[in-house]
Design a protein around this motif. Structure first.
Motif, PDB file in Angstrom:
ATOM      1  N   TYR A  94     133.379  42.068 -56.388  1.00 55.37           N
ATOM      2  CA  TYR A  94     134.428  43.059 -56.600  1.00 55.37           C
ATOM      3  C   TYR A  94     135.841  42.449 -56.236  1.00 55.37           C
ATOM      4  N   VAL A  98     139.051  41.855 -58.449  1.00 46.84           N
ATOM      5  CA  VAL A  98     140.235  42.403 -57.938  1.00 46.84           C
ATOM      6  C   VAL A  98     141.526  41.102 -58.069  1.00 46.84           C
ATOM      7  N   PHE A 164     142.230  49.530 -59.513  1.00 46.54           N
ATOM      8  CA  PHE A 164     141.042  49.429 -58.602  1.00 46.54           C
ATOM      9  C   PHE A 164     141.250  50.657 -57.308  1.00 46.54           C
TER      10      PHE A 164
END
Length: 314
Positions: A94, A98, A164
């Protein structure tokens, strides 16, 4: 929506380009050639400008910045793409996703600003040649350069925050070789209308604003060039600007296809984005050296300086 009952995504799976099964080895070689060419070519340009006092002018100062950008930009996503193609390691954390979105759009924003500054530099050089060194002094060049990188950072930060801050609770399959706004945003398990609107507006306004400024600069440049009586002078002025215009076409074409089209085509978007990562950065050294006598002479001089000690040793 109550998010307490959801398990949030900790990694994403990069699916690559659809309908490319069996082409992994060919794509890997292609990406590797372009990536290595981008790194070596732009490093050579940067070191040549750094080592050549006659290239310590505003035009080559910005060209040196472009070379640095063209080293960083393909390095954001190309290593992971090649890792996925060779080792089938197509998962990305993750945090890694990002980072890809942030650096991709930070550098993308920086690129738009940098090309705009380079267009302004050519405008001053051709339209106000007698005042060029006064207008484009060291302080102005430094401020413009810092502004391009800072502007790109702000642009990338806003987009990354918007994308995000949304929850991602599955599915986690990204329909591309790397994380970017369209493919990641479609996976969010919440209303994405605000992020889509702001993201489209942010990218669209930035690209359009920079493009209009470049267009205004080159309109004025063309008018000034046409007023030059000497055909040799006109040819030299046009050749100075042609490399920059070629790079701009390579940059703005993919932006229009991916971000500013009314209808979306995931396959076309993936192909355009993947090749946009490696092709323009690898071609820029050729575009700027093949049409630039000063850079070619400086490259020869640097090469002779390097080759001379090697010849003496033999």
């Amino acid at each position: 929506m109550n998010m307490r009952n959801y398990t949030f995504v900790t990694e994403f799976i990069l699916l690559g380009i659809s309908n490319s099964e069996g082409l992994e080895n060919m794509l890997f070689v292609l990406f590797l050639v372009f990536y290595v060419s981008a790194l070596l070519g732009n490093l050579l340009i940067f070191l040549t400008i750094l080592a050549s006092p006659n290239l310590h002018t505003p035009m080559y100062f910005f060209l040196g910045n472009l070379a640095v950008f063209d080293i960083f930009f393909p390095s954001v996503n190309s290593p992971k793409m090649m890792d996925c193609l060779t080792w089938q390691n197509c998962t990305i954390s993750y945090q890694g996703c990002v980072s890809q979105v942030f650096f991709y759009h930070t550098l993308g924003g920086t690129e738009c600003f940098l090309y705009t500054v380079m267009a302004y530099d050519r405008f001053v050089a051709i339209c106000h040649p007698m005042r060029y060194t006064v207008i484009m002094n060291h302080r102005v060049c430094t401020c413009l350069t810092v502004g391009t990188w800072l502007g790109g950072f702000v642009h990338g930060s806003i987009l990354t925050f918007l994308i995000f801050k949304l929850p991602y609770c599955g599915p986690n399959e990204v329909d591309s070789f790397f994380c970017d706004i369209p493919v990641v945003l479609s996976l969010a398990c919440a209303d994405t209308s605000l992020a889509q609107t702001v993201g489209f507006t942010n990218v669209g306004i930035l690209a359009l604003m920079c493009f209009l400024l470049i267009l205004i600069s080159y309109t004025r440049i063309v008018i000034s060039i046409l007023k030059i009586r000497s055909s040799e002078g006109r040819h030299r002025a046009f050749s100075t600007c042609s490399a920059h215009l070629t790079s701009i076409i390579l940059v703005y074409g993919p932006v229009i296809v991916v971000y500013l089209r009314p209808a979306s085509s995931p396959w076309l978007d993936s192909v355009v984005q993947v090749f946009n990562n490696v092709i323009p950065p690898s071609l820029n050294p050729l575009i700027y050296t093949l049409r630039n006598k000063d850079v070619k002479l400086a490259l020869k001089k640097v090469w002779n300086q390097v080759a001379q000690p090697l010849g003496d040793k033999e």
